[in-house]
Scaffold this active site. Structure first.
Site, PDB file in Angstrom:
ATOM      1  N   MET A  43       0.848  -1.203   0.000  1.00 36.74           N
ATOM      2  CA  MET A  43       0.000   0.000   0.000  1.00 36.74           C
ATOM      3  C   MET A  43       0.880   1.249   0.000  1.00 36.74           C
ATOM      4  O   MET A  43       0.422   2.337   0.359  1.00 36.74           O
ATOM      5  CB  MET A  43      -0.934  -0.013   1.208  1.00 36.74           C
ATOM      6  CG  MET A  43      -1.903  -1.198   1.161  1.00 36.74           C
ATOM      7  SD  MET A  43      -3.430  -0.941   2.070  1.00 36.74           S
ATOM      8  CE  MET A  43      -2.822  -0.661   3.719  1.00 36.74           C
ATOM      9  N   LEU A  46       6.614   3.092   1.664  1.00 34.31           N
ATOM     10  CA  LEU A  46       7.557   1.974   1.723  1.00 34.31           C
ATOM     11  C   LEU A  46       8.691   2.233   2.718  1.00 34.31           C
ATOM     12  O   LEU A  46       9.137   3.367   2.893  1.00 34.31           O
ATOM     13  CB  LEU A  46       8.141   1.732   0.326  1.00 34.31           C
ATOM     14  CG  LEU A  46       7.102   1.477  -0.779  1.00 34.31           C
ATOM     15  CD1 LEU A  46       7.794   1.276  -2.123  1.00 34.31           C
ATOM     16  CD2 LEU A  46       6.213   0.287  -0.452  1.00 34.31           C
ATOM     17  N   HIS A  50       9.712  -3.367   3.154  1.00 33.49           N
ATOM     18  CA  HIS A  50       9.279  -3.593   1.769  1.00 33.49           C
ATOM     19  C   HIS A  50      10.484  -3.888   0.871  1.00 33.49           C
ATOM     20  O   HIS A  50      10.403  -4.732  -0.022  1.00 33.49           O
ATOM     21  CB  HIS A  50       8.535  -2.362   1.230  1.00 33.49           C
ATOM     22  CG  HIS A  50       7.249  -2.065   1.951  1.00 33.49           C
ATOM     23  ND1 HIS A  50       7.115  -0.994   2.809  1.00 33.49           N
ATOM     24  CD2 HIS A  50       6.056  -2.698   1.943  1.00 33.49           C
ATOM     25  CE1 HIS A  50       5.879  -0.977   3.285  1.00 33.49           C
ATOM     26  NE2 HIS A  50       5.216  -2.000   2.781  1.00 33.49           N
ATOM     27  N   GLY A 161       4.707  -9.833   3.927  1.00 35.47           N
ATOM     28  CA  GLY A 161       5.439  -9.817   5.189  1.00 35.47           C
ATOM     29  C   GLY A 161       4.776 -10.696   6.238  1.00 35.47           C
ATOM     30  O   GLY A 161       3.546 -10.754   6.346  1.00 35.47           O
ATOM     31  N   LYS A 163       4.848 -10.141   9.327  1.00 36.77           N
ATOM     32  CA  LYS A 163       4.285  -9.345  10.427  1.00 36.77           C
ATOM     33  C   LYS A 163       2.768  -9.461  10.421  1.00 36.77           C
ATOM     34  O   LYS A 163       2.134  -9.554  11.460  1.00 36.77           O
ATOM     35  CB  LYS A 163       4.697  -7.875  10.309  1.00 36.77           C
ATOM     36  CG  LYS A 163       4.167  -7.043  11.475  1.00 36.77           C
ATOM     37  CD  LYS A 163       4.715  -5.640  11.460  1.00 36.77           C
ATOM     38  CE  LYS A 163       3.997  -4.774  10.475  1.00 36.77           C
ATOM     39  NZ  LYS A 163       2.611  -4.436  10.893  1.00 36.77           N
ATOM     40  N   SER A 199       6.714  -0.706  10.132  1.00 37.73           N
ATOM     41  CA  SER A 199       5.344  -0.607   9.625  1.00 37.73           C
ATOM     42  C   SER A 199       5.139   0.804   9.097  1.00 37.73           C
ATOM     43  O   SER A 199       5.653   1.775   9.681  1.00 37.73           O
ATOM     44  CB  SER A 199       4.350  -0.876  10.764  1.00 37.73           C
ATOM     45  OG  SER A 199       3.064  -0.397  10.410  1.00 37.73           O
TER      46      SER A 199
HETATM   47  O1  PAF Z   1      -0.264  -5.807   3.650  1.00 38.13           O
HETATM   48  C1  PAF Z   1      -0.622  -4.902   2.877  1.00 38.13           C
HETATM   49  O2  PAF Z   1       0.108  -3.938   2.620  1.00 38.13           O
HETATM   50  C2  PAF Z   1      -1.988  -4.970   2.252  1.00 38.13           C
HETATM   51  O3  PAF Z   1      -2.919  -5.544   3.108  1.00 38.13           O
HETATM   52  C3  PAF Z   1      -1.994  -5.692   0.885  1.00 38.13           C
HETATM   53  C4  PAF Z   1      -1.573  -7.146   1.025  1.00 38.13           C
HETATM   54  C5  PAF Z   1      -1.053  -4.976  -0.069  1.00 38.13           C
HETATM   55  C6  PAF Z   1      -3.402  -5.671   0.286  1.00 38.13           C
HETATM   56  O4  PAF Z   1      -3.871  -4.373   0.116  1.00 38.13           O
END
Ligand code: PAF
Length: 292
Positions: A43, A46, A50, A161, A163, A199
């Site tokens: 989402m 980053l 990520h 992840g 987490k 996060s």
């Molecule tokens: O973990 C996330 O960032 C979100 O839940 C995902 C898997 C990209 C789905 O929107």
């Protein structure tokens, strides 16, 4: 539309796609070249966690791609959809520096065009009375968007992840049940030096909240050590809950579960045990998990 961004020290390029049609065309061309594809759905906002998913992707595929989409269907009305951070240029710089080949950045209308109505509801043991209770519509939104992202890209592997341990279990169940031909790969949690799991939501924390936040990991570690020393899992997690509450956290749960079935465990020998926690500090809800 194919915007090649030349950014960062490495002058690396990450191609940006905004429509499903162009995204499929790009990935189809890579497949024709014989490349395996690894997808990292995100989402945005980053961080190093990520980047570690991108790096893991490189071990599995010649072409590593990401998606950035703040998915409205996984947020409840009272949650942080509108204020979720969207630092797009900074994200692009990080993806380019990490060597990510391309990123799909669809609009909400591209993912949910007029008339879109289908939602995926995952059932089974992954719905283990954890975040599915505290965020009742969340996993329908996650399963639906992840199914769409997988069907759009048809990657060989997709990386998530650890987490978000329950999310990973929900996605595995969905992929198995819908027979989506993709390997779901879990990636270890990255932590700050003080133990706080990385996060995107950590950026909501005030400095005093940030100073307290590593207590979640510390309490999980204490509970894990207690279980290893013979304390019953229920007593160890009750102690962690009490410790977090006395530090001012609003605790949704601290619980000991079987690592794969997610069912509650009462004795250490019912493991492998996974400890999972969700707690709010101020207005920010954090989750964390460790293995015992
Ligand atoms: O973990 C996330 O960032 C979100 O839940 C995902 C898997 C990209 C789905 O929107």
């Amino acid at each position: 539309l194919k915007i090649a961004s030349s950014l960062g020290k490495s002058d690396a390029m990450t191609a940006v796609f905004k429509t499903v049609a162009e995204w499929r065309e790009f990935l189809g061309a890579r497949r024709k070249k014989g490349q395996r594809i690894a997808l990292v759905p995100t989402m945005g906002a980053l961080h190093e966690g990520h980047v570690s998913l991108i790096n893991l992707g490189k071990q599995h595929a010649q072409c590593v791609v990401a998606t950035i989409f703040v998915n409205p269907t996984q947020f409840a009305a009272n949650e942080d959809f509108s204020r979720y951070p969207r630092p797009f240029e900074a994200d692009l710089t990080k993806l380019a520096a990490a060597g990510c080949d391309a990123v799909f950045v669809p609009s909400v209308e591209e993912m949910y065009p007029p008339g879109d109505a289908t939602r995926i509801t995952v059932a089974g043991p992954a719905l283990a009375k954890l975040d599915d209770v505290f965020r009742p519509t969340h996993f329908d939104g996650v399963a639906t968007v992840v199914a769409k992202l997988l069907l759009q890209a048809m990657p060989d592997g997709a990386i998530f992840g650890e987490k978000d341990w329950q999310q990973l279990a929900v996605i595995r169940q969905m992929v198995r049940d819908l027979m989506v031909p993709v390997a779901i790969i879990g990636a270890p949690t990255l932590r700050a030096a003080d133990g706080l799991a990385l996060s995107s939501r950590n950026m909501y924390l005030s400095s005093s909240e940030r100073a307290k936040a590593p207590a979640i990991h510390q309490c999980l570690q204490n509970a894990a050590a207690a279980i290893r020393n013979g304390v019953a899992p229920g007593a160890a997690t009750a102690e962690a809950t009490h410790a977090l509450r006395s530090l001012g956290f609003a605790v949704d749960y601290v619980t000991a579960r079987h690592a794969t079935s997610l069912q509650p465990v009462t004795h250490a020998d019912e493991g492998p045990i996974r400890l999972l926690a969700a707690a709010k500090i101020g207005t920010t809800r954090l989750i964390d998990t460790i293995g015992v």
